[in-house]
Scaffold this motif. Structure first.
Motif, PDB file in Angstrom:
ATOM      1  N   SER A   1       0.835  -1.204   0.000  1.00 57.15           N
ATOM      2  CA  SER A   1       0.000   0.000   0.000  1.00 57.15           C
ATOM      3  C   SER A   1       0.869   1.253   0.000  1.00 57.15           C
ATOM      4  CB  SER A   1      -0.901   0.008   1.235  1.00 57.15           C
ATOM      5  OG  SER A   1      -1.608   1.223   1.333  1.00 57.15           O
ATOM      6  N   PRO A   2       0.622   2.202  -0.898  1.00 60.85           N
ATOM      7  CA  PRO A   2       1.443   3.428  -0.920  1.00 60.85           C
ATOM      8  C   PRO A   2       1.402   4.214   0.383  1.00 60.85           C
ATOM      9  CG  PRO A   2       0.173   3.217  -2.949  1.00 60.85           C
ATOM     10  CD  PRO A   2      -0.324   2.153  -2.023  1.00 60.85           C
ATOM     11  N   SER A   3       0.254   4.225   1.043  1.00 62.84           N
ATOM     12  CA  SER A   3       0.121   5.052   2.246  1.00 62.84           C
ATOM     13  C   SER A   3       1.034   4.592   3.378  1.00 62.84           C
ATOM     14  CB  SER A   3      -1.333   5.042   2.728  1.00 62.84           C
ATOM     15  OG  SER A   3      -1.766   3.722   2.987  1.00 62.84           O
ATOM     16  N   TYR A   4       1.491   3.363   3.353  1.00 65.50           N
ATOM     17  CA  TYR A   4       2.359   2.858   4.420  1.00 65.50           C
ATOM     18  C   TYR A   4       3.671   3.645   4.491  1.00 65.50           C
ATOM     19  CZ  TYR A   4       5.692  -0.167   6.824  1.00 65.50           C
ATOM     20  OH  TYR A   4       6.659  -0.647   7.662  1.00 65.50           O
ATOM     21  N   TYR A   5       4.138   4.151   3.361  1.00 60.26           N
ATOM     22  CA  TYR A   5       5.454   4.783   3.297  1.00 60.26           C
ATOM     23  C   TYR A   5       5.407   6.293   3.575  1.00 60.26           C
ATOM     24  CZ  TYR A   5       6.428   0.350   1.003  1.00 60.26           C
ATOM     25  OH  TYR A   5       6.541  -0.989   0.719  1.00 60.26           O
ATOM     26  N   SER A   6       4.252   6.800   3.988  1.00 65.27           N
ATOM     27  CA  SER A   6       4.136   8.244   4.206  1.00 65.27           C
ATOM     28  C   SER A   6       4.771   8.704   5.514  1.00 65.27           C
ATOM     29  CB  SER A   6       2.659   8.654   4.197  1.00 65.27           C
ATOM     30  OG  SER A   6       1.955   8.031   5.272  1.00 65.27           O
ATOM     31  N   GLY A   7       5.034   7.764   6.425  1.00 74.23           N
ATOM     32  CA  GLY A   7       5.519   8.141   7.749  1.00 74.23           C
ATOM     33  C   GLY A   7       6.859   8.838   7.760  1.00 74.23           C
ATOM     34  N   ASN A   8       7.732   8.553   6.794  1.00 77.76           N
ATOM     35  CA  ASN A   8       9.081   9.128   6.791  1.00 77.76           C
ATOM     36  C   ASN A   8       9.261  10.250   5.772  1.00 77.76           C
ATOM     37  OD1 ASN A   8      10.127   7.501   8.850  1.00 77.76           O
ATOM     38  ND2 ASN A   8      10.613   5.849   7.426  1.00 77.76           N
TER      39      ASN A   8
ATOM     40  N   GLU B   1      16.186   7.883   5.198  1.00 75.26           N
ATOM     41  CA  GLU B   1      14.800   7.549   5.517  1.00 75.26           C
ATOM     42  C   GLU B   1      13.842   8.187   4.524  1.00 75.26           C
ATOM     43  OE1 GLU B   1      14.046   5.461   7.795  1.00 75.26           O
ATOM     44  OE2 GLU B   1      15.990   5.276   8.790  1.00 75.26           O
ATOM     45  N   PHE B   2      14.070   9.466   4.247  1.00 78.84           N
ATOM     46  CA  PHE B   2      13.215  10.152   3.269  1.00 78.84           C
ATOM     47  C   PHE B   2      13.389   9.538   1.882  1.00 78.84           C
ATOM     48  CE2 PHE B   2      12.947  13.379  -0.090  1.00 78.84           C
ATOM     49  CZ  PHE B   2      11.623  13.747   0.035  1.00 78.84           C
ATOM     50  N   GLY B   3      14.630   9.211   1.529  1.00 76.34           N
ATOM     51  CA  GLY B   3      14.904   8.634   0.220  1.00 76.34           C
ATOM     52  C   GLY B   3      14.225   7.298   0.024  1.00 76.34           C
ATOM     53  N   ALA B   4      14.161   6.487   1.086  1.00 75.89           N
ATOM     54  CA  ALA B   4      13.494   5.188   0.986  1.00 75.89           C
ATOM     55  C   ALA B   4      12.007   5.355   0.695  1.00 75.89           C
ATOM     56  CB  ALA B   4      13.702   4.394   2.268  1.00 75.89           C
ATOM     57  N   SER B   5      11.383   6.303   1.404  1.00 77.54           N
ATOM     58  CA  SER B   5       9.965   6.567   1.147  1.00 77.54           C
ATOM     59  C   SER B   5       9.760   7.139  -0.246  1.00 77.54           C
ATOM     60  CB  SER B   5       9.408   7.534   2.199  1.00 77.54           C
ATOM     61  OG  SER B   5       9.370   6.931   3.474  1.00 77.54           O
ATOM     62  N   GLY B   6      10.642   8.085  -0.633  1.00 81.07           N
ATOM     63  CA  GLY B   6      10.539   8.661  -1.968  1.00 81.07           C
ATOM     64  C   GLY B   6      10.711   7.626  -3.063  1.00 81.07           C
ATOM     65  N   ALA B   7      11.638   6.689  -2.854  1.00 78.44           N
ATOM     66  CA  ALA B   7      11.858   5.622  -3.835  1.00 78.44           C
ATOM     67  C   ALA B   7      10.640   4.713  -3.931  1.00 78.44           C
ATOM     68  CB  ALA B   7      13.090   4.818  -3.457  1.00 78.44           C
TER      69      ALA B   7
END
Length: 305
Positions: free
Chosen positions: A262-269, A277-283
């Motif tokens: 789910s895309p929304s899971y990666y919004s936390g960072n 951390e931001f790069g992982a979510s952005g990727a």
């Protein structure tokens, strides 16, 4: 010669994409829908901001009264207020110490509004672009575009026009929220306002681009815009359900893997100060956007226009 021809082919595709992007963006800006969507987004954000601000003031006032009744001095009241703020900030950031420190100067109202609007932003994106392809595939006006331009150029041009419009609308709303926060919180300095405005705006854009791509995919699947919109909302609900079930399963549950789909899971960072951390979510969001766009291109390429 072969390399030169391939480069010329790519260059022509880019030119076609830019022409379609420019034309679609102009049409979107001139249409009444852009103003309606801006009004809808701004009213929702303003309502949430006012309600959250009112609740925060009421809680602070009630706590202040109780402390005054108990005979606590001003320093004790300030300390209790700061502890409450840290507790709320920890809840909103999953007790990540780096995020708590990075967001220490941001008013809680801004962070709460950001979290709430981020939850509803995918639905807003769906309303904004559900007919970007189906609106022309249905009446078969798409064939006039594909005679003059590649289908990939049409797809990317329409996607970029929706993304650009969303980028501008989100910036306007975020700017208004931070201006309000600056007025309501005099200790929220100008440098902090500018820095966090850019950070929050970038986070919202990274988050929403995957959903713009999802809307493009849904719009390419059906000839009817209404069906595209309904199917888009169904997918949003499925993604939300997967994230909810995956989180509820914990770290050892058999269904915990669902949250990663789910895309929304990666919004936390997305607001994390650490680049990794931001790069992982952005990727992750870039990956979702790529998959959705490739799916839309596959559908558009195989469809009889």
């Amino acid at each position: 010669m072969r390399t030169s021809a391939r480069f010329a082919h790519i260059l022509d595709g880019l030119k076609e994409t830019l022409v379609i992007w420019n034309a679609e963006l102009r049409r979107a800006v001139r249409s009444g829908r852009a103003l309606v969507l801006l009004g809808l987004y701004s009213m929702f954000s303003a309502l949430v901001l006012l309600v959250v601000g009112w609740l925060a003031r009421e809680i602070r006032a009630e706590v202040g009264k109780q402390l005054a009744t108990a005979g606590a001095d001003a320093n004790a009241s300030a300390q209790v207020g700061e502890e409450m703020r840290k507790g709320m900030l920890g809840f909103l950031t999953s007790n990540d110490s780096a995020m708590i420190e990075a967001l220490a100067q941001v008013p809680l109202e801004v962070l709460v509004v950001f979290k709430i609007t981020l939850f509803f932003l995918p639905a807003y994106v769906a309303l904004m672009g559900f007919d970007q392809l189906s609106g022309e595939v249905g009446p078969r006006s798409m064939r006039y575009l594909t005679v003059r331009a590649r289908r990939s150029s049409v797809l990317l041009g329409k996607f970029l026009s929706q993304a650009t419009l969303l980028l501008g609308l989100v910036l306007i709303i975020d700017l208004a929220i931070f201006v309000y926060a600056r007025i309501a919180n005099p200790d929220f300095g100008f440098a902090d306002v500018v820095l966090n405005l850019i950070k929050f705006w970038l986070a919202a854009i990274v988050f929403s681009l995957a959903y713009v791509s999802l809307t493009t995919l849904c719009s390419s699947l059906f000839r009817s815009p209404a069906v595209s919109l309904v199917f888009n909302f169904i997918l949003l609900f499925i993604f939300w359900l997967m994230d909810t079930i995956g989180r509820a399963s914990g770290e050892t549950g058999s269904l915990r893997f669902l949250r990663y789909l789910s895309p929304s899971y990666y919004s936390g960072n997305l607001l994390h100060p650490k680049l990794a951390e931001f790069g992982a979510s952005g990727a992750a969001y870039a990956g979702f956007a790529t998959v959705f766009l490739l799916g839309a291109y596959a559908v558009l390429r195989a469809r009889d226009l």
